[in-house]
Scaffold this motif. Structure first.
Motif, PDB file in Angstrom:
ATOM      1  N   GLU B 591       0.805  -1.224   0.000  1.00  0.00           N
ATOM      2  CA  GLU B 591       0.000   0.000   0.000  1.00  0.00           C
ATOM      3  C   GLU B 591       0.835   1.270   0.000  1.00  0.00           C
ATOM      4  O   GLU B 591       0.357   2.313  -0.432  1.00  0.00           O
ATOM      5  N   GLN B 592       2.026   1.243   0.570  1.00  0.00           N
ATOM      6  CA  GLN B 592       2.811   2.465   0.658  1.00  0.00           C
ATOM      7  C   GLN B 592       4.294   2.146   0.637  1.00  0.00           C
ATOM      8  O   GLN B 592       4.722   1.066   1.074  1.00  0.00           O
ATOM      9  N   ARG B 651       3.081   8.870  -6.670  1.00  0.00           N
ATOM     10  CA  ARG B 651       3.344   7.435  -6.645  1.00  0.00           C
ATOM     11  C   ARG B 651       4.710   7.159  -7.263  1.00  0.00           C
ATOM     12  O   ARG B 651       5.047   7.703  -8.311  1.00  0.00           O
ATOM     13  N   LEU B 660       3.550   2.965  -5.788  1.00  0.00           N
ATOM     14  CA  LEU B 660       2.857   3.237  -4.517  1.00  0.00           C
ATOM     15  C   LEU B 660       3.161   4.651  -4.052  1.00  0.00           C
ATOM     16  O   LEU B 660       4.223   5.214  -4.391  1.00  0.00           O
ATOM     17  N   ALA B 666       0.544   8.779   2.276  1.00  0.00           N
ATOM     18  CA  ALA B 666      -0.410   7.673   2.395  1.00  0.00           C
ATOM     19  C   ALA B 666      -1.512   8.041   3.390  1.00  0.00           C
ATOM     20  O   ALA B 666      -1.324   8.896   4.262  1.00  0.00           O
TER      21      ALA B 666
END
Lengths: 116, 854
Positions: B591-592, B651, B660, B666
């Motif tokens: 996710e990050q 990203r 990401l 985030a």
């Protein structure tokens, strides 16, 4: 090691479901302990005290049993994949264990003499 | 999703390695970024491998010190009426033996193991907050040094490792002995708490991609549950220590029964921590056993799901049985009964794990090597200790055995069984990972048997002498025939055990110096920590794996070379950043992109300032305490000010066709979750404080007080309202920033509101009746209102930090974590503040209710 397929993911809040069973057991312990302490300090009659302890216990047992029923009827969400199935069975395990624990640790004690 | 080659070319990143030569180049680039410099630069280390080893080595040094102290007690008790030590010296020695073993060896050792091993076994490059890990280590070292130096200075704590009041209060301990314990242990425990928060965050969101919760190695589950227990168990002890130190330093009578306090309050707060503490110590070692046993048996772990349920059950159950340490204080039968039953039933989840391990051994083909010897040592000692624990759970038996050597025998069996044997087994198992060498094994087997025989000789006999009536914590005893020979044999056993430990340490040192070199996985294990060159490079994994099986079934021989060639995620370097990945909590989906801070001396300076504050409190130089506290706070603000970036990146590619957001952009970066779990710990402390007030109200002597509580209702309600308004201002500031408007006005208004609340609390504290030094009611009211002051003050620090970071460009509409954290903190302060003020306002009603007691 290759790439992951895109299944709908088990939400992070599923993890929170690991706690309610035993949280309810702990709540029952605290409520019974507090009621017993307060009741004895304020001179409640044995009958009133025992009734209130039993009521507290029954409410908590019903809550855990209710959660178990909800989870069991709902079953694992197939769209959450393997992880969702795993978490579902762990959640059921914690609810069953908590129910057994609350009955075994708190149930028999209600038959003892209070405040002595 | 764009191709990794194009994105790496345009994003300033180097392309992935495609051959052995390129793998070597990648190794050199990553080493240059992740390494800790030589010489004095080692003091600036933030790398988990370096710090993990430091924690473990320091813990072993304290184990040796604690062991020597234990042997000194055995020398004193070997013969009746011995004069080897004065009674006062003996009291310090046995108190420090227990305190060092539990606070300076056991907990830090498991933390060291967690810090070293967890990132590797979860397939990530480091923990979430490397600077915090370093700060935690330095605080541990300095706090432990303060405690140890006090022993040399003859002012060590001397009231037993659990420091019961009133013995530890001013009246019976007028010297600084108790203050050394209270301040030193609190110093160490706060560092342990910060590490616990870091462990939780790292396990939940920093695993290798694809490592969903059902694929996580069982060690991850053990450490996650242990760390959650730590944030719930340590706050009651920290609160108790603060209250007792406040009583000793400022006369606030929390535990003084003549002024409405109660010594039992200390016992409740202590054992609310103390009982979960022993499971906090046991569970990580059980995690190591669950990792080693399948490998040593050549099979997979039996009962993974059952073990997870058992761990969760054990964690919760351990919080509900603390009163079994207090069976003899006069608690009513009904309460005794449910704590007794709970204490017996807690053996069930432990037994589930034992049987899972036995089933694993039965399913496989166990190798009888040195680690397995220690596993056998664990089984026999821990099960015996557990059975005597069930005996002690039965109230009538406990009434006979309480405060006798039977209890000493019990807890040494469970502690040695759960720590010492698994620890040495784990050292032999994982030392090839740390050192790149396998054991010589010349001394290991005789060392084990000396430890095993010596241990059982020392402590088994204590069961008998305890049942024969010998109390604990006595510096000598009369020449009673049955006690004499048992004590003498016990002391002889202690020396045998000590020789065994010494030989084991020599053997391990010989392995480090002379052991046969090994390049990979000598055990044919299947967990990720072996999928890297050994000893590990500072970056751990040259590229981060994508996990598709349960991570204790990894094909290490295939995965390791692939990762070294850069075929996983982040198989390249970029901008000199220390990069790793953040994932979804349940599924492990990436996710990050998390960029970690590099080496810095800031944790060392901050820990030194904290140590100076603690030492000045010991010396009662409170002006210096305030100054050093301000320096510490300023350093924390500086550290926060330096974190993150001063621009948006959008990203960025991480390899394998995936891009990401950087963690600063985030939705829920690691800092968010860290604050969430810190608030859980804080809420536990607040709940313990509320419990303390209600406990004193219901059961302490000399209630109600002579003076009638009379809080300024208007001022209190106004303060509650302003707290709520400050929360609204904080939310408005966040919305303004995210909406690309200026947040500074709202931030200023929030700060003014918090200042007003602090002012109101100070006025309320000054006007408290009864006076806080006159009665525990006043003292607990002062504690509740001080809680609001401290939290409002921290809210001001959040606003200050956010202001500085806005000015420097470290905060933006996309990088708004500062105001998210500020909003969360002020919301929490408003809620707990309202409860605290409300409880203070309810005091007159509570006092009136006391009149209704028969």
């Amino acid at each position: 090691m290759g790439g992951e397929t895109g299944a709908r993911r088990a939400p992070a809040r599923q993890i929170l479901w690991l706690a309610p069973g035993f949280c309810l057991w702990f709540s029952a312990l605290v409520v019974v302990y507090v009621l017993h302490s307060v009741g004895c300090a304020f001179g409640w009659s044995a009958g009133t005290l025992r009734l209130s302890l039993a009521a507290a216990l029954i409410i908590h047992i019903a809550a855990i049993a209710g959660l178990w029923r909800v989870q069991a009827l709902r079953g694992p969400n197939p769209s959450f994949g393997r992880t969702g199935v795993f978490l579902h069975w762990i959640i059921i395990g914690t609810l069953v264990s908590a129910l057994a624990k609350i009955v075994l640790t708190l149930g028999p004690t209600l038959f003892l003499s209070a405040c002595t | 999703m764009s191709s990794s080659q194009d994105d790496t070319a345009t994003s300033g990143a180097s392309p992935p390695a495609a051959s052995a030569g390129a793998a070597l180049s990648l190794h050199r680039q990553l080493t240059e970024i992740w390494k800790t410099g030589p010489g004095w630069q080692r003091l600036a280390a933030v790398n988990h491998s370096v710090l993990g080893i430091r924690f473990m080595v320091t813990a072993l040094v304290f184990f040796a010190i604690g062991g020597v102290l234990g042997m000194l007690t055995r020398v004193q008790l070997a013969t009746p009426m011995a004069t080897f030590m004065e009674p006062g010296t003996y009291n310090q020695v046995f108190t420090m033996h227990g305190s060092i073993m539990l606070f300076l060896f056991a907990i830090p050792m498991l933390e060291g193991i967690a810090v070293y091993l967890t990132p590797k076994i979860l397939g990530t490059r480091d923990f979430a907050f490397p600077r915090l890990t370093a700060y935690g280590y330095w605080c541990y070292l300095f706090g432990g040094t303060i405690l140890t130096v006090s022993l040399l200075a003859g002012v060590a704590p001397d009231s037993g490792w659990f420091m019961y009041t009133p013995l530890s209060s001013n009246v019976y301990t007028p010297g600084i002995n108790a203050d050394v314990w209270l301040l030193g242990v609190t110093f160490v425990e706060i560092s342990a708490l910060t590490l616990a928060v870091e462990i939780i965050v790292s396990i939940l969101i920093m695993r290798a991609p694809g490592m969903s919760l059902d694929r996580m190695p069982i060690f991850g589950w053990y450490m996650l549950v242990t760390a959650l227990m730590m944030i719930l168990a340590f706050p009651p002890l920290i609160l108790g220590s603060i209250l007792l130190e406040s009583e000793r330093a400022f006369g606030l009578p929390f535990f003084d029964p003549t002024r409405g306090g109660d010594p039992l309050l200390w016992q409740h707060l202590f054992w609310l921590f103390g009982h979960p503490d022993v499971y906090i110590i046991f569970l990580p070692m059980a995690g190591l056993l669950s990792t080693m046993i399948p490998v040593l048996a050549g099979t997979v772990l039996v009962g993974y799901r059952a073990i997870v349920v058992a761990i969760i059950g054990l964690a919760f159950a351990s919080f509900g049985i603390w009163v079994h340490h207090m069976f003899t204080v006069g608690i009513p039968h009904l309460a005794l009964a449910f704590f007794s039953t709970g204490s017996a039933i807690v053996a069930v989840p432990t037994a589930v794990q034992i049987f899972a391990w036995l089933a694993t051994l039965a399913q496989g083909k166990p190798r009888w090597n040195v680690p397995m010897l220690y596993v056998f040592g664990f089984f026999s000692t821990f099960v015996m200790g557990g059975l005597t624990g069930v005996m002690l759970a039965i109230v009538p038996f406990d009434w006979q055995a309480h405060d006798t050597y039977f209890v000493v025998a019990h807890f040494h069996y469970v502690m040695a069984g759960s720590i010492a044997f698994p620890l040495f087994g784990a050292l032999y198992y994982w030392l090839p990972l740390l050192t790149g060498r396998v054991a010589v094994y010349r001394l290991s087997v005789p060392a084990f048997w000396l430890i095993f025989v010596g241990f059982n000789m020392t402590f088994f006999l204590m069961h008998l002498v305890g049942l024969l009536g010998m109390p604990r914590r006595i510096y000598t005893y009369p020449d009673v025939e049955s006690w004499t020979w048992l004590n003498l044999l016990s002391s002889v056993g202690g020396f045998i055990m000590t020789i065994g430990f010494a030989l084991a340490v020599i053997d391990l040192l010989a392995q480090i110096r002379f052991g046969r070199r090994v390049r990979r996985d000598p055990w044919k294990a299947a967990t990720l920590e072996w999928a890297m060159p050994i000893p590990p490079a500072p970056y751990g994994f040259a590229s981060i794996p994508h996990v598709e099986t349960r991570a204790d079934r990894v094909a290490v021989g295939e995965v390791a070379p692939a990762l070294a060639r850069g075929e996983g995620y982040l198989g390249f370097t970029r901008h000199g950043w220390q990069e790793t990945l953040g994932v979804h909590m349940t599924t492990g989906e990436p996710e990050q992109l998390i960029v970690l801070p590099r080496t810095t001396y800031l944790p060392l300076w901050t820990a030194l300032a904290t140590a100076a504050a603690v030492l000045s409190m010991l010396a009662k130089l409170y002006w210096l305490t305030a100054l050093m506290a301000a320096v510490t706070i300023a350093l924390f603000v500086l550290a926060a000010r330096m974190a993150g970036f001063d621009r948006d990146y959008g990203r960025l590619p991480i390899g394998r066709g995936v891009s990401l957001p950087v963690h600063t952009e985030a939705a829920h970066p690691p800092a968010w979750w860290a604050l969430v779990f810190t608030l859980v710990a804080d809420a536990t402390l607040f709940t313990s404080l509320v419990f303390g007030l209600l406990f004193l109200w219901i059961s302490a002597p000399n209630w109600p007080p002579d003076a009638v509580p009379d809080t300024d209702l208007a001022l209190a309600l106004a303060a509650m309202a302003v707290l709520g308004i400050s929360a609204l201002f904080a939310r408005a500031a966040l919305h303004a920033l995210v909406g690309r408007r200026a947040p500074r006005l709202w931030m200023a208004l929030a700060a003014l509101a918090l200042l007003a609340v602090i002012g109101a609390m100070v006025v309320l504290i000054a006007g408290l009746a009864p006076h806080p030094t006159a009665h525990a009611l006043g003292a607990t009211a002062a504690a509740l209102l001080t809680f609001v002051v401290v939290h409002a003050g921290i809210g001001l620090l959040f606003l200050l930090t956010a202001t500085l970071r806005l000015a420097s460009g470290h905060a933006s509409p996309r990088r708004a974590i500062d105001l998210h954290l500020t909003r969360l903190w002020i919301d929490y302060t408003a809620i707990t503040g309202a409860l605290a003020i409300g409880l203070v306002l309810a005091l007159p009603a509570l006092v009136t209710m006391l009149g209704m007691r028969p």
